[in-house]
Design a protein around this motif. Structure first.
Motif, PDB file in Angstrom:
ATOM      1  N   SER A  14       0.842  -1.201   0.000  1.00  0.00           N
ATOM      2  CA  SER A  14       0.000   0.000   0.000  1.00  0.00           C
ATOM      3  C   SER A  14       0.878   1.252   0.000  1.00  0.00           C
ATOM      4  O   SER A  14       1.961   1.265   0.583  1.00  0.00           O
ATOM      5  CB  SER A  14      -0.950   0.007   1.193  1.00  0.00           C
ATOM      6  N   GLY A  15       0.411   2.260  -0.715  1.00  0.00           N
ATOM      7  CA  GLY A  15       1.144   3.522  -0.779  1.00  0.00           C
ATOM      8  C   GLY A  15       2.175   3.578  -1.885  1.00  0.00           C
ATOM      9  O   GLY A  15       2.885   4.572  -2.029  1.00  0.00           O
ATOM     10  N   ALA A 156       5.533   6.699   3.364  1.00  0.00           N
ATOM     11  CA  ALA A 156       5.075   7.446   4.545  1.00  0.00           C
ATOM     12  C   ALA A 156       4.929   8.927   4.198  1.00  0.00           C
ATOM     13  O   ALA A 156       3.964   9.576   4.622  1.00  0.00           O
ATOM     14  CB  ALA A 156       6.065   7.257   5.689  1.00  0.00           C
ATOM     15  N   ILE A 157       5.867   9.450   3.410  1.00  0.00           N
ATOM     16  CA  ILE A 157       5.791  10.867   3.014  1.00  0.00           C
ATOM     17  C   ILE A 157       4.527  11.102   2.180  1.00  0.00           C
ATOM     18  O   ILE A 157       3.780  12.056   2.384  1.00  0.00           O
ATOM     19  CB  ILE A 157       7.069  11.284   2.233  1.00  0.00           C
ATOM     20  N   ARG A 158       4.263  10.181   1.237  1.00  0.00           N
ATOM     21  CA  ARG A 158       3.063  10.321   0.381  1.00  0.00           C
ATOM     22  C   ARG A 158       1.790  10.247   1.216  1.00  0.00           C
ATOM     23  O   ARG A 158       0.843  10.998   1.011  1.00  0.00           O
ATOM     24  CB  ARG A 158       3.043   9.210  -0.678  1.00  0.00           C
ATOM     25  N   ARG A 159       1.774   9.307   2.167  1.00  0.00           N
ATOM     26  CA  ARG A 159       0.588   9.126   3.021  1.00  0.00           C
ATOM     27  C   ARG A 159       0.381  10.369   3.899  1.00  0.00           C
ATOM     28  O   ARG A 159      -0.748  10.835   4.075  1.00  0.00           O
ATOM     29  CB  ARG A 159       0.781   7.880   3.894  1.00  0.00           C
ATOM     30  N   ALA A 160       1.475  10.918   4.434  1.00  0.00           N
ATOM     31  CA  ALA A 160       1.373  12.117   5.283  1.00  0.00           C
ATOM     32  C   ALA A 160       0.794  13.268   4.469  1.00  0.00           C
ATOM     33  O   ALA A 160      -0.016  14.058   4.973  1.00  0.00           O
ATOM     34  CB  ALA A 160       2.748  12.485   5.837  1.00  0.00           C
ATOM     35  N   LYS A 161       1.195  13.351   3.198  1.00  0.00           N
ATOM     36  CA  LYS A 161       0.696  14.427   2.339  1.00  0.00           C
ATOM     37  C   LYS A 161      -0.817  14.260   2.100  1.00  0.00           C
ATOM     38  O   LYS A 161      -1.575  15.204   2.205  1.00  0.00           O
ATOM     39  CB  LYS A 161       1.466  14.409   1.014  1.00  0.00           C
ATOM     40  N   ALA A 173       7.613   9.498  10.808  1.00  0.00           N
ATOM     41  CA  ALA A 173       8.289   8.356  11.455  1.00  0.00           C
ATOM     42  C   ALA A 173       7.267   7.307  11.887  1.00  0.00           C
ATOM     43  O   ALA A 173       7.466   6.100  11.661  1.00  0.00           O
ATOM     44  CB  ALA A 173       9.086   8.849  12.657  1.00  0.00           C
ATOM     45  N   ASP A 174       6.146   7.756  12.478  1.00  0.00           N
ATOM     46  CA  ASP A 174       5.105   6.805  12.913  1.00  0.00           C
ATOM     47  C   ASP A 174       4.500   6.088  11.701  1.00  0.00           C
ATOM     48  O   ASP A 174       4.289   4.873  11.728  1.00  0.00           O
ATOM     49  CB  ASP A 174       3.970   7.536  13.652  1.00  0.00           C
ATOM     50  N   LEU A 175       4.236   6.861  10.651  1.00  0.00           N
ATOM     51  CA  LEU A 175       3.633   6.259   9.454  1.00  0.00           C
ATOM     52  C   LEU A 175       4.584   5.231   8.842  1.00  0.00           C
ATOM     53  O   LEU A 175       4.168   4.144   8.438  1.00  0.00           O
ATOM     54  CB  LEU A 175       3.290   7.341   8.418  1.00  0.00           C
ATOM     55  N   ALA A 176       5.887   5.568   8.792  1.00  0.00           N
ATOM     56  CA  ALA A 176       6.876   4.644   8.203  1.00  0.00           C
ATOM     57  C   ALA A 176       6.925   3.348   9.010  1.00  0.00           C
ATOM     58  O   ALA A 176       7.023   2.245   8.448  1.00  0.00           O
ATOM     59  CB  ALA A 176       8.248   5.298   8.149  1.00  0.00           C
ATOM     60  N   ARG A 177       6.830   3.464  10.342  1.00  0.00           N
ATOM     61  CA  ARG A 177       6.864   2.264  11.187  1.00  0.00           C
ATOM     62  C   ARG A 177       5.619   1.406  10.925  1.00  0.00           C
ATOM     63  O   ARG A 177       5.703   0.195  10.726  1.00  0.00           O
ATOM     64  CB  ARG A 177       6.946   2.677  12.669  1.00  0.00           C
ATOM     65  N   GLU A 178       4.439   2.066  10.870  1.00  0.00           N
ATOM     66  CA  GLU A 178       3.186   1.318  10.621  1.00  0.00           C
ATOM     67  C   GLU A 178       3.224   0.624   9.259  1.00  0.00           C
ATOM     68  O   GLU A 178       2.796  -0.515   9.113  1.00  0.00           O
ATOM     69  CB  GLU A 178       1.996   2.280  10.643  1.00  0.00           C
ATOM     70  N   ILE A 179       3.747   1.351   8.262  1.00  0.00           N
ATOM     71  CA  ILE A 179       3.821   0.793   6.908  1.00  0.00           C
ATOM     72  C   ILE A 179       4.741  -0.432   6.896  1.00  0.00           C
ATOM     73  O   ILE A 179       4.427  -1.456   6.288  1.00  0.00           O
ATOM     74  CB  ILE A 179       4.295   1.884   5.917  1.00  0.00           C
ATOM     75  N   GLY A 180       5.861  -0.336   7.609  1.00  0.00           N
ATOM     76  CA  GLY A 180       6.805  -1.462   7.695  1.00  0.00           C
ATOM     77  C   GLY A 180       6.144  -2.682   8.325  1.00  0.00           C
ATOM     78  O   GLY A 180       6.291  -3.812   7.850  1.00  0.00           O
ATOM     79  N   GLU A 181       5.357  -2.431   9.389  1.00  0.00           N
ATOM     80  CA  GLU A 181       4.681  -3.547  10.082  1.00  0.00           C
ATOM     81  C   GLU A 181       3.647  -4.198   9.164  1.00  0.00           C
ATOM     82  O   GLU A 181       3.529  -5.419   9.100  1.00  0.00           O
ATOM     83  CB  GLU A 181       3.979  -3.023  11.345  1.00  0.00           C
TER      84      GLU A 181
END
Ligand code: DC
Length: 229
Positions: A14-15, A156-161, A173-181
């Motif tokens: 995703s993303g 994560a950058i795209r999702r934050a945008k 940072a939180d989004l990148a961690r969630e995406i990794g999981e």
């Protein structure tokens, strides 16, 4: 001998930009579009509305006997999701439905139940299908298979945008961690895990614009179509 209706599959985490790329490729080639994530989201919404226990496969499957899901082309850039007569295109995009979709999508009975529905999208003159298992399970004979990725940081950058555009603040940072999981969960599940098909071409989109991604896919398609004619 009948010639198979062409299919282009775009799978990936995703993303990575699959949905946007798939819609743009379908538009350029005048092909039909299957957003397979929407199929899981509609099934999840119906299960939620019928108070199914999302940790219990039998409870989710029991709700399917009353599900009348359909998808209708809506303008040049999309498909409306319907439950009965109701347009649920917006409701299926909420976080709650997305989370429910990721729960029901791990259930083998659910995956089997929506298989024919997804294959029915294969209509002339062709189909672009995006998801996680389009090239591996649903359309293993697709003429072009793309595995589209981007680094967790870029996604994560795209999702934050996207969230910022909706007025929601989120830490990259939180989004990148969630995406990794979520990547780990999707890739390690037993049924239809997120893996590239053996014959897929990989496109790493971190440094590419959406237009560049679309151009590569359309170019690859034209090259293959020419070499077959
Ligand atoms: O792409 P999406 O976020 O709309 O997908 C919703 C959920 O459905 C997601 O958790 C992964 C799952 N899914 C899947 O398991 N297989 C597919 N072909 C498409 C989506």
């Amino acid at each position: 001998m009948s010639v198979a209706i062409p299919v282009i599959t775009i799978d990936g985490p995703s993303g990575a930009g699959k949905g946007t790329a798939a819609a743009a490729v379908a538009l350029q080639l005048n092909f039909h579009l299957l957003d397979s994530g929407a199929v899981y989201r509609v099934a999840a919404l119906h299960a939620l509305r019928n108070n199914a226990d999302l940790n219990d496969e039998a409870s989710v499957l029991a709700t399917f006997s009353t599900m009348r899901a359909s998808f209708e082309p809506k303008g040049p850039d999309g498909v409306a999701a319907l439950l009965g007569e109701e347009d649920v295109s917006l409701q299926i995009r909420t976080e709650q439905t997305g989370n429910a979709a990721s729960k029901v999508a791990v259930m083998p009975g659910v995956r089997a139940a929506v298989l024919d529905e997804q294959r029915a999208f294969r209509r002339s003159p062709g189909l672009v299908a995006d998801g996680r298992d389009m090239g591996t399970v649903v359309f293993p004979d697709a003429q072009l298979k793309v595995f589209l990725t981007a680094s967790p940081q870029e996604r994560a950058i795209r999702r934050a945008k996207q969230l910022k555009d909706k007025g929601i603040k989120a830490s990259i940072a939180d989004l990148a961690r969630e995406i990794g999981e979520r990547d780990t969960r999707d890739a390690s599940r037993t049924h239809s895990p997120l893996v590239p098909a053996d014959d897929a071409i990989s496109i790493e989109s971190s440094a590419l614009s959406i237009d560049e991604v679309v151009e590569r896919i359309v170019q690859e398609w034209s090259t293959r179509a020419k070499s077959e004619s």
